[in-house]
Design an enzyme around this catalytic site. Structure first.
Site, PDB file in Angstrom:
ATOM      1  N   TYR A  72      35.343 -35.361  24.567  1.00 19.02           N
ATOM      2  CA  TYR A  72      33.837 -35.262  24.678  1.00 19.02           C
ATOM      3  C   TYR A  72      33.396 -33.982  24.595  1.00 19.02           C
ATOM      4  CZ  TYR A  72      34.965 -40.228  25.618  1.00 19.02           C
ATOM      5  OH  TYR A  72      35.726 -41.551  25.365  1.00 19.02           O
TER       6      TYR A  72
ATOM      7  N   GLN B 257      31.521 -39.496  37.488  1.00 21.87           N
ATOM      8  CA  GLN B 257      32.045 -38.371  36.444  1.00 21.87           C
ATOM      9  C   GLN B 257      30.979 -38.031  35.575  1.00 21.87           C
ATOM     10  OE1 GLN B 257      34.682 -39.717  33.263  1.00 21.87           O
ATOM     11  NE2 GLN B 257      35.787 -37.857  33.858  1.00 21.87           N
TER      12      GLN B 257
ATOM     13  N   ARG C  43      37.623 -32.382  35.231  1.00 25.24           N
ATOM     14  CA  ARG C  43      38.761 -32.993  34.619  1.00 25.24           C
ATOM     15  C   ARG C  43      38.958 -32.391  33.244  1.00 25.24           C
ATOM     16  NH1 ARG C  43      40.549 -39.344  33.293  1.00 25.24           N
ATOM     17  NH2 ARG C  43      42.452 -39.118  34.468  1.00 25.24           N
TER      18      ARG C  43
ATOM     19  N   GLY D  57      44.480 -45.380  36.956  1.00 22.80           N
ATOM     20  CA  GLY D  57      43.431 -46.180  36.249  1.00 22.80           C
ATOM     21  C   GLY D  57      43.768 -47.721  36.128  1.00 22.80           C
ATOM     22  N   ARG D  58      44.737 -48.116  35.203  1.00 18.95           N
ATOM     23  CA  ARG D  58      44.805 -49.526  34.858  1.00 18.95           C
ATOM     24  C   ARG D  58      45.262 -50.309  36.035  1.00 18.95           C
ATOM     25  NH1 ARG D  58      47.667 -47.838  29.387  1.00 18.95           N
ATOM     26  NH2 ARG D  58      48.185 -46.087  30.795  1.00 18.95           N
TER      27      ARG D  58
HETATM   28  C1  LIG Z   1      39.336 -48.850  30.038  1.00 19.00           C
HETATM   29  C2  LIG Z   1      39.643 -47.263  30.290  1.00 19.00           C
HETATM   30  C3  LIG Z   1      38.292 -46.661  30.397  1.00 19.00           C
HETATM   31  C4  LIG Z   1      38.442 -44.975  30.629  1.00 19.00           C
HETATM   32  N1  LIG Z   1      37.639 -44.283  30.748  1.00 19.00           N
HETATM   33  C5  LIG Z   1      37.656 -43.156  30.983  1.00 19.00           C
HETATM   34  C6  LIG Z   1      36.562 -42.228  31.349  1.00 19.00           C
HETATM   35  O1  LIG Z   1      35.218 -42.804  31.096  1.00 19.00           O
HETATM   36  N2  LIG Z   1      36.572 -40.928  31.647  1.00 19.00           N
HETATM   37  C7  LIG Z   1      38.084 -40.336  31.843  1.00 19.00           C
HETATM   38  O2  LIG Z   1      37.876 -39.146  31.917  1.00 19.00           O
HETATM   39  N3  LIG Z   1      38.798 -41.058  31.306  1.00 19.00           N
HETATM   40  C8  LIG Z   1      38.818 -42.485  31.070  1.00 19.00           C
HETATM   41  N4  LIG Z   1      39.936 -43.263  30.962  1.00 19.00           N
HETATM   42  C9  LIG Z   1      41.405 -42.573  31.206  1.00 19.00           C
HETATM   43  C10 LIG Z   1      41.734 -43.064  32.688  1.00 19.00           C
HETATM   44  O3  LIG Z   1      41.123 -42.334  33.601  1.00 19.00           O
HETATM   45  C11 LIG Z   1      43.449 -42.603  32.980  1.00 19.00           C
HETATM   46  O4  LIG Z   1      43.491 -41.378  32.394  1.00 19.00           O
HETATM   47  C12 LIG Z   1      44.270 -43.506  31.874  1.00 19.00           C
HETATM   48  O5  LIG Z   1      43.616 -44.873  32.139  1.00 19.00           O
HETATM   49  C13 LIG Z   1      45.669 -43.474  32.181  1.00 19.00           C
HETATM   50  O6  LIG Z   1      45.897 -43.823  33.540  1.00 19.00           O
HETATM   51  P1  LIG Z   1      46.805 -45.013  34.121  1.00 19.00           P
HETATM   52  O7  LIG Z   1      48.199 -45.187  33.282  1.00 19.00           O
HETATM   53  O8  LIG Z   1      46.890 -45.051  35.313  1.00 19.00           O
HETATM   54  O9  LIG Z   1      45.905 -46.258  33.399  1.00 19.00           O
HETATM   55  C14 LIG Z   1      39.801 -44.590  30.611  1.00 19.00           C
HETATM   56  C15 LIG Z   1      41.047 -45.383  30.770  1.00 19.00           C
HETATM   57  C16 LIG Z   1      40.868 -46.623  30.349  1.00 19.00           C
HETATM   58  C17 LIG Z   1      42.274 -47.418  30.217  1.00 19.00           C
END
Ligand SMILES: Cc1cc2nc3c(=O)[nH]c(=O)nc-3n(C[C@H](O)[C@H](O)[C@H](O)COP(=O)(O)O)c2cc1C
Length: 357
Positions: free
Chosen positions: A177, A97, A224, A314-315
């Site tokens: 961003y 990314q 994205r 993500g999480r």
């Molecule tokens: C710790 C953390 C760091 C993240 N860093 C990014 C990132 O670098 N780029 C991005 O587009 N989204 C980032 N996100 C968003 C995640 O890609 C994702 O959309 C979000 O965690 C919700 O999905 P989930 O419910 O499966 O966790 C981040 C989320 C978390 C929790």
């Protein structure tokens, strides 16, 4: 069980439709070079159909967080190569990314450089620098030439990513961003070719994706977006305005034939996301955002009912390196610990156990 079947996105051949979402973890060295810990973290998660790396900075001023990795120096390229080699050795597919942080940073993070943005408007809030909490500074409004150069910067970063062994890149135009800042009439009040109308606000995103495609080929490029996310003071509160802006963005990039469109939105099945998907005409990746953690049922349903082609998770991938096997066999899950999401160290990063084989 369609979630666990293969799919091809452009040049990317995925063994399943669970994508590791981009996740900033702030564990790189101070100079933005990926380290052994990161190699291990990504290697552990190589059974997801596709890994999208954490947002990675493309020039010193674009760094948003301490411990965030870059793809700008030869050392950084070499560091990432160790990660792509490790993921490929496990049979995984990995894209980087590319993230220009825009105004979401501070000069104590950017080594004294003044943060940049579409307009000289500061975020109302504070950020964490290595020296402590600081108010977000008023950014330098990019000149027209400087804005145009962002596309070149991202194309160079994409070339660097390919040199580092990546299978492709994802252009970050979401979550407040730089490229997202350009899309909103609240953070972008420019009056040149990059502001003043939906089409003008979409221009830099289109130019950036076009330049990246020219550099490395459309089949390995994704983007994205997070329309109407309302994050980091990038506000998109007028639905018609938002719609017109994203329509312009998608119309500008659709003819390129990208590998995928990734959308972060609370209602992936709703009209906005599905209309953008139709306009785009290629594979759709969705994620329903930060509100509710993406779970097995949501991911399975999203694919089974045709809402999207792949799901970014993500999480649950943070907490379960072998999430795909656990979900496929409906096994128990580790719980993610938000206190260790952001670095440093291995706790909450590489020490979540896999199931005993
Ligand atoms: C710790 C953390 C760091 C993240 N860093 C990014 C990132 O670098 N780029 C991005 O587009 N989204 C980032 N996100 C968003 C995640 O890609 C994702 O959309 C979000 O965690 C919700 O999905 P989930 O419910 O499966 O966790 C981040 C989320 C978390 C929790």
């Amino acid at each position: 069980m369609q979630l666990f079947t293969p799919i091809t996105l452009g040049d990317l051949a995925l063994s399943n439709r669970v994508v590791m979402a981009p996740l900033t973890r702030m564990r790189a060295e101070a100079n933005g070079v990926p380290n052994d810990l990161m190699v291990e973290h990504y290697r552990q998660r190589a059974t997801t159909g596709l890994i999208v790396t954490e947002g990675t900075w493309t020039s010193p001023v674009s760094q948003a967080y301490p411990g965030q990795p870059g793809i700008f120096t030869a050392e950084q390229i070499a560091g990432w190569h160790r990660i792509t080699d490790a993921v490929h050795a496990e049979g995984g597919v990995i894209v980087m990314q590319l993230m220009h942080g825009g105004r979401v940073t501070h000069s104590e993070i950017t080594r004294g450089l003044t943060p940049v943005a579409p307009s000289a408007i500061a975020i109302d809030g504070e950020t964490h620098t290595p020296l402590g909490k600081r108010a977000f500074p008023t950014p330098h409004a990019l000149t027209t030439d400087e804005a145009a150069a962002i596309a070149t910067e991202l194309a160079t970063a994409a070339t660097n990513a390919i040199e580092a062994g990546f299978d492709g890149v994802e252009v970050h135009s979401a979550n407040g961003y730089l490229l997202h800042e350009f899309l909103s009439p609240v953070s972008n009040v420019r009056t040149d070719v990059y502001g003043g109308s939906p089409a003008a606000r979409a221009r830099l995103g289109i130019e950036s994706v076009t330049a990246v495609v020219k550099a490395i080929g459309a089949g390995r490029v994704g983007i994205r977006i997070s329309p109407a996310h309302g994050i980091q003071d990038v506000i998109e509160s007028d639905p018609d305005e938002t719609r017109a802006t994203y329509d312009a963005l998608i119309d500008g990039i659709a003819p390129l034939g990208l590998a995928y469109l990734s959308v972060l939105h609370s209602d992936p099945a709703g009209e906005l996301v599905q209309d953008l998907r139709a306009r785009f005409g290629g594979p759709l990746m969705v994620n329903s955002g930060f509100g509710v953690i993406t779970g097995r049922d949501e991911a399975m349903d999203t694919i089974a009912n045709g809402t999207a082609d792949v799901v970014a998770v993500g999480r649950q991938v943070i907490a379960n390196p072998d999430l795909v096997a656990r979900w496929r066999d409906d096994r128990e899950l580790n719980e993610p610990n938000p206190n260790t999401f952001y670095g440093p160290g291995k706790v909450g990063y590489t020490d979540y156990p896999a199931l005993a084989s």
